[in-house]
Design a protein around this motif. Structure first.
Motif, PDB file in Angstrom:
ATOM      1  N   PRO A 266       0.823  -1.206   0.000  1.00 50.63           N
ATOM      2  CA  PRO A 266       0.000   0.000   0.000  1.00 50.63           C
ATOM      3  C   PRO A 266       0.857   1.256   0.000  1.00 50.63           C
ATOM      4  CG  PRO A 266       0.119  -0.917   2.206  1.00 50.63           C
ATOM      5  CD  PRO A 266       0.795  -1.905   1.296  1.00 50.63           C
ATOM      6  N   GLY A 267       0.317   2.306  -0.588  1.00 54.04           N
ATOM      7  CA  GLY A 267       1.037   3.573  -0.564  1.00 54.04           C
ATOM      8  C   GLY A 267       0.967   4.235   0.803  1.00 54.04           C
ATOM      9  N   THR A 268      -0.130   3.965   1.543  1.00 56.08           N
ATOM     10  CA  THR A 268      -0.336   4.571   2.855  1.00 56.08           C
ATOM     11  C   THR A 268      -0.919   3.546   3.817  1.00 56.08           C
ATOM     12  OG1 THR A 268      -0.765   6.738   1.859  1.00 56.08           O
ATOM     13  CG2 THR A 268      -1.489   6.422   4.129  1.00 56.08           C
ATOM     14  N   VAL A 269      -0.394   3.519   5.024  1.00 54.67           N
ATOM     15  CA  VAL A 269      -0.961   2.711   6.101  1.00 54.67           C
ATOM     16  C   VAL A 269      -1.630   3.656   7.086  1.00 54.67           C
ATOM     17  CG1 VAL A 269      -0.446   1.240   8.082  1.00 54.67           C
ATOM     18  CG2 VAL A 269       0.646   0.794   5.875  1.00 54.67           C
ATOM     19  N   VAL A 270      -2.910   3.431   7.343  1.00 57.85           N
ATOM     20  CA  VAL A 270      -3.667   4.239   8.301  1.00 57.85           C
ATOM     21  C   VAL A 270      -3.795   3.433   9.589  1.00 57.85           C
ATOM     22  CG1 VAL A 270      -5.827   5.448   8.758  1.00 57.85           C
ATOM     23  CG2 VAL A 270      -4.912   5.361   6.424  1.00 57.85           C
ATOM     24  N   ASP A 271      -3.048   3.829  10.602  1.00 59.58           N
ATOM     25  CA  ASP A 271      -2.993   3.137  11.885  1.00 59.58           C
ATOM     26  C   ASP A 271      -4.114   3.665  12.777  1.00 59.58           C
ATOM     27  OD1 ASP A 271      -2.424   2.099  14.377  1.00 59.58           O
ATOM     28  OD2 ASP A 271      -0.295   2.637  14.344  1.00 59.58           O
ATOM     29  N   ILE A 272      -5.095   2.818  13.101  1.00 56.79           N
ATOM     30  CA  ILE A 272      -6.249   3.263  13.889  1.00 56.79           C
ATOM     31  C   ILE A 272      -6.103   2.947  15.371  1.00 56.79           C
ATOM     32  CG2 ILE A 272      -7.793   3.044  11.904  1.00 56.79           C
ATOM     33  CD1 ILE A 272      -8.898   0.465  13.218  1.00 56.79           C
ATOM     34  N   ASN A 273      -4.934   2.500  15.811  1.00 56.83           N
ATOM     35  CA  ASN A 273      -4.779   2.083  17.195  1.00 56.83           C
ATOM     36  C   ASN A 273      -4.961   3.210  18.204  1.00 56.83           C
ATOM     37  OD1 ASN A 273      -3.850  -0.905  17.664  1.00 56.83           O
ATOM     38  ND2 ASN A 273      -2.986  -0.263  15.701  1.00 56.83           N
ATOM     39  N   ARG A 274      -4.802   4.471  17.784  1.00 57.51           N
ATOM     40  CA  ARG A 274      -4.982   5.601  18.690  1.00 57.51           C
ATOM     41  C   ARG A 274      -6.387   6.193  18.620  1.00 57.51           C
ATOM     42  NH1 ARG A 274      -0.040   5.499  16.505  1.00 57.51           N
ATOM     43  NH2 ARG A 274       1.811   5.770  17.830  1.00 57.51           N
ATOM     44  N   VAL A 275      -7.245   5.618  17.803  1.00 59.76           N
ATOM     45  CA  VAL A 275      -8.608   6.131  17.662  1.00 59.76           C
ATOM     46  C   VAL A 275      -9.437   5.721  18.879  1.00 59.76           C
ATOM     47  CG1 VAL A 275     -10.715   6.092  16.292  1.00 59.76           C
ATOM     48  CG2 VAL A 275      -8.480   6.114  15.156  1.00 59.76           C
ATOM     49  N   ALA A 276      -9.996   6.697  19.544  1.00 59.26           N
ATOM     50  CA  ALA A 276     -10.787   6.425  20.751  1.00 59.26           C
ATOM     51  C   ALA A 276     -12.142   5.819  20.391  1.00 59.26           C
ATOM     52  CB  ALA A 276     -10.990   7.718  21.533  1.00 59.26           C
ATOM     53  N   GLY A 277     -12.626   4.940  21.263  1.00 61.38           N
ATOM     54  CA  GLY A 277     -13.975   4.418  21.143  1.00 61.38           C
ATOM     55  C   GLY A 277     -14.145   3.195  20.281  1.00 61.38           C
ATOM     56  N   LEU A 278     -13.056   2.615  19.791  1.00 61.47           N
ATOM     57  CA  LEU A 278     -13.176   1.436  18.928  1.00 61.47           C
ATOM     58  C   LEU A 278     -12.831   0.138  19.638  1.00 61.47           C
ATOM     59  CD1 LEU A 278     -11.723   2.688  15.510  1.00 61.47           C
ATOM     60  CD2 LEU A 278     -14.121   2.522  16.228  1.00 61.47           C
ATOM     61  N   ASP A 279     -12.477   0.211  20.928  1.00 61.96           N
ATOM     62  CA  ASP A 279     -12.107  -1.004  21.666  1.00 61.96           C
ATOM     63  C   ASP A 279     -13.252  -1.468  22.553  1.00 61.96           C
ATOM     64  OD1 ASP A 279     -11.983   1.135  23.369  1.00 61.96           O
ATOM     65  OD2 ASP A 279     -10.181   0.454  24.420  1.00 61.96           O
ATOM     66  N   THR A 280     -14.456  -1.492  22.004  1.00 65.35           N
ATOM     67  CA  THR A 280     -15.646  -1.822  22.785  1.00 65.35           C
ATOM     68  C   THR A 280     -15.971  -3.315  22.700  1.00 65.35           C
ATOM     69  OG1 THR A 280     -17.019  -1.259  20.878  1.00 65.35           O
ATOM     70  CG2 THR A 280     -16.651   0.465  22.524  1.00 65.35           C
ATOM     71  N   LEU A 281     -16.654  -3.799  23.742  1.00 65.35           N
ATOM     72  CA  LEU A 281     -17.144  -5.177  23.773  1.00 65.35           C
ATOM     73  C   LEU A 281     -18.407  -5.184  24.608  1.00 65.35           C
ATOM     74  CD1 LEU A 281     -16.868  -8.199  23.175  1.00 65.35           C
ATOM     75  CD2 LEU A 281     -15.441  -8.395  25.229  1.00 65.35           C
TER      76      LEU A 281
ATOM     77  N   VAL B 296     -23.366 -10.285  20.712  1.00 64.63           N
ATOM     78  CA  VAL B 296     -22.088  -9.712  21.134  1.00 64.63           C
ATOM     79  C   VAL B 296     -21.604  -8.778  20.037  1.00 64.63           C
ATOM     80  CG1 VAL B 296     -19.691 -10.199  21.758  1.00 64.63           C
ATOM     81  CG2 VAL B 296     -21.513 -11.751  22.491  1.00 64.63           C
ATOM     82  N   ARG B 297     -21.412  -7.504  20.406  1.00 64.22           N
ATOM     83  CA  ARG B 297     -20.876  -6.542  19.447  1.00 64.22           C
ATOM     84  C   ARG B 297     -19.433  -6.240  19.822  1.00 64.22           C
ATOM     85  NH1 ARG B 297     -22.336  -3.653  15.264  1.00 64.22           N
ATOM     86  NH2 ARG B 297     -24.542  -4.169  15.510  1.00 64.22           N
ATOM     87  N   VAL B 298     -18.552  -6.405  18.848  1.00 70.10           N
ATOM     88  CA  VAL B 298     -17.116  -6.282  19.062  1.00 70.10           C
ATOM     89  C   VAL B 298     -16.595  -5.104  18.253  1.00 70.10           C
ATOM     90  CG1 VAL B 298     -14.901  -7.476  18.942  1.00 70.10           C
ATOM     91  CG2 VAL B 298     -16.998  -8.779  19.326  1.00 70.10           C
ATOM     92  N   GLY B 299     -15.910  -4.174  18.922  1.00 71.46           N
ATOM     93  CA  GLY B 299     -15.352  -3.019  18.245  1.00 71.46           C
ATOM     94  C   GLY B 299     -14.109  -3.357  17.446  1.00 71.46           C
ATOM     95  N   ALA B 300     -13.734  -2.444  16.562  1.00 73.22           N
ATOM     96  CA  ALA B 300     -12.644  -2.690  15.612  1.00 73.22           C
ATOM     97  C   ALA B 300     -11.294  -2.897  16.285  1.00 73.22           C
ATOM     98  CB  ALA B 300     -12.552  -1.538  14.622  1.00 73.22           C
ATOM     99  N   LEU B 301     -11.096  -2.345  17.485  1.00 70.57           N
ATOM    100  CA  LEU B 301      -9.806  -2.486  18.158  1.00 70.57           C
ATOM    101  C   LEU B 301      -9.855  -3.456  19.333  1.00 70.57           C
ATOM    102  CD1 LEU B 301      -8.427   1.183  18.155  1.00 70.57           C
ATOM    103  CD2 LEU B 301      -7.679  -0.761  16.758  1.00 70.57           C
ATOM    104  N   THR B 302     -10.925  -4.197  19.457  1.00 73.69           N
ATOM    105  CA  THR B 302     -11.031  -5.163  20.547  1.00 73.69           C
ATOM    106  C   THR B 302     -10.219  -6.410  20.204  1.00 73.69           C
ATOM    107  OG1 THR B 302     -13.236  -4.337  21.030  1.00 73.69           O
ATOM    108  CG2 THR B 302     -12.632  -6.443  21.996  1.00 73.69           C
ATOM    109  N   ARG B 303      -9.285  -6.741  21.084  1.00 70.07           N
ATOM    110  CA  ARG B 303      -8.373  -7.845  20.830  1.00 70.07           C
ATOM    111  C   ARG B 303      -9.065  -9.192  20.991  1.00 70.07           C
ATOM    112  NH1 ARG B 303      -4.823  -4.481  18.323  1.00 70.07           N
ATOM    113  NH2 ARG B 303      -4.725  -2.582  19.579  1.00 70.07           N
ATOM    114  N   GLN B 304      -8.590 -10.149  20.237  1.00 75.37           N
ATOM    115  CA  GLN B 304      -9.181 -11.484  20.286  1.00 75.37           C
ATOM    116  C   GLN B 304      -9.103 -12.089  21.677  1.00 75.37           C
ATOM    117  OE1 GLN B 304      -6.840 -13.345  17.261  1.00 75.37           O
ATOM    118  NE2 GLN B 304      -7.896 -12.333  15.575  1.00 75.37           N
ATOM    119  N   ALA B 305      -7.997 -11.874  22.380  1.00 75.67           N
ATOM    120  CA  ALA B 305      -7.831 -12.444  23.712  1.00 75.67           C
ATOM    121  C   ALA B 305      -8.878 -11.903  24.676  1.00 75.67           C
ATOM    122  CB  ALA B 305      -6.431 -12.143  24.238  1.00 75.67           C
TER     123      ALA B 305
END
Length: 285
Positions: free
Chosen positions: A48-63, A70-79
């Protein structure tokens, strides 16, 4: 091994992430857990020409676990999902499948939604979403969100129904009806490897313990997870008949790890095992 050069963006809000993705278009890739993307970059299978790192985006680590599922947010880890008692109580198939995903160190970093978007046909989580008829929520820069059902989301090997400016912000794994049991069985060459074949099963019983519904999703034997309703064949608990139907519906291919014939046979065996286990759990539910 080193990745090819790329531009790097690290937004801190969903809106900025969507704007970045819209700006780079098809030349961008999203980095969440990185357990699929980073190896692809290092092996130069993706550039890819650009990598967009979303790890600092607030509110995406929901469970969240509730009556709808069960609704799982984009940054919620499998563990985290694997260890959640609330999630397992609402949707036990998630934990059953996650325990088979790679190794604990991978699950500590990998994300559930990232695995869905990566859409590897041999992966466990796409099969789980498919057999449950779950959905993935996509957001876009125009401010809109839409829920795409699993049957429309997976379009081919490593391909999903998301546009260049879309961001998968969450996934919903629906709750089970009463008297329902689930199971996930697979076979791999080594523990933690991608499975040669895998089967997720969901069985629902009537109040008299007769079979109401049975379906499976097969991984690793087609371009996308293959869902098969085997209620008619398994009506009298005939899991062998159900397995025969599944073998007829799948599309395995030969590769260096196994022949198509072996994968077809293996999927039938796993189907019988998974349906039998799911039915026992349904009877005890």
């Amino acid at each position: 091994m080193k990745p090819p050069p790329f531009a790097y963006r690290a937004p801190r809000e969903v809106g900025q992430a969507l704007a970045d993705l819209a700006a780079v278009g098809e030349d961008g890739k999203v980095l969440a857990g990185g357990q699929s993307l980073i190896p692809l970059l290092n092996m130069r299978l993706a550039a890819p020409g650009t990598v967009v790192d979303i790890n600092r985006v607030a509110g995406l680590d929901t469970l969240t676990a509730g009556p709808d599922g069960v609704r799982v947010g984009a940054l919620t880890r499998q563990a985290r999902v694997e260890r959640s008692e609330e999630a397992a109580a609402v949707q036990p198939l998630l934990r059953q499948a996650l325990r088979l995903v790679a190794h604990p160190v991978i699950r500590n970093r990998g994300t559930v939604v990232g695995s869905l978007v990566h859409a590897d046909p041999a992966a466990e989580l796409p099969a789980v979403l498919a057999v449950l008829d779950g959905s993935v929520r996509l957001a876009s820069a125009d401010g809109g969100e839409r829920d795409v059902p699993a049957r429309a989301f997976f379009t081919g090997p490593l391909e999903v129904a998301a546009g260049p400016g879309d961001l998968a912000v969450s996934a919903l794994f629906p709750a089970l009806p009463p008297r329902t049991g689930t199971a996930f069985h697979e076979v791999s060459r080594r523990h933690g490897d991608f499975a040669l074949a895998g089967v997720a099963a969901v069985v629902t019983m009537r109040a008299d313990l007769g079979l109401e519904e049975a379906r499976v999703a097969c991984a690793g034997v087609g371009p996308v997870p293959i869902v098969v309703d085997v209620t008619a064949e398994a009506g009298a608990g005939d899991w062998a008949a159900a397995a025969h139907t599944v073998r007829e519906r799948i599309e395995p291919e030969d590769d260096v790890h196994a022949s198509a014939a072996y994968r077809r046979h293996l999927t039938g065996v796993l189907t019988e095992r998974a349906l039998a286990e799911a039915s026992r759990r349904a009877a005890d539910a």
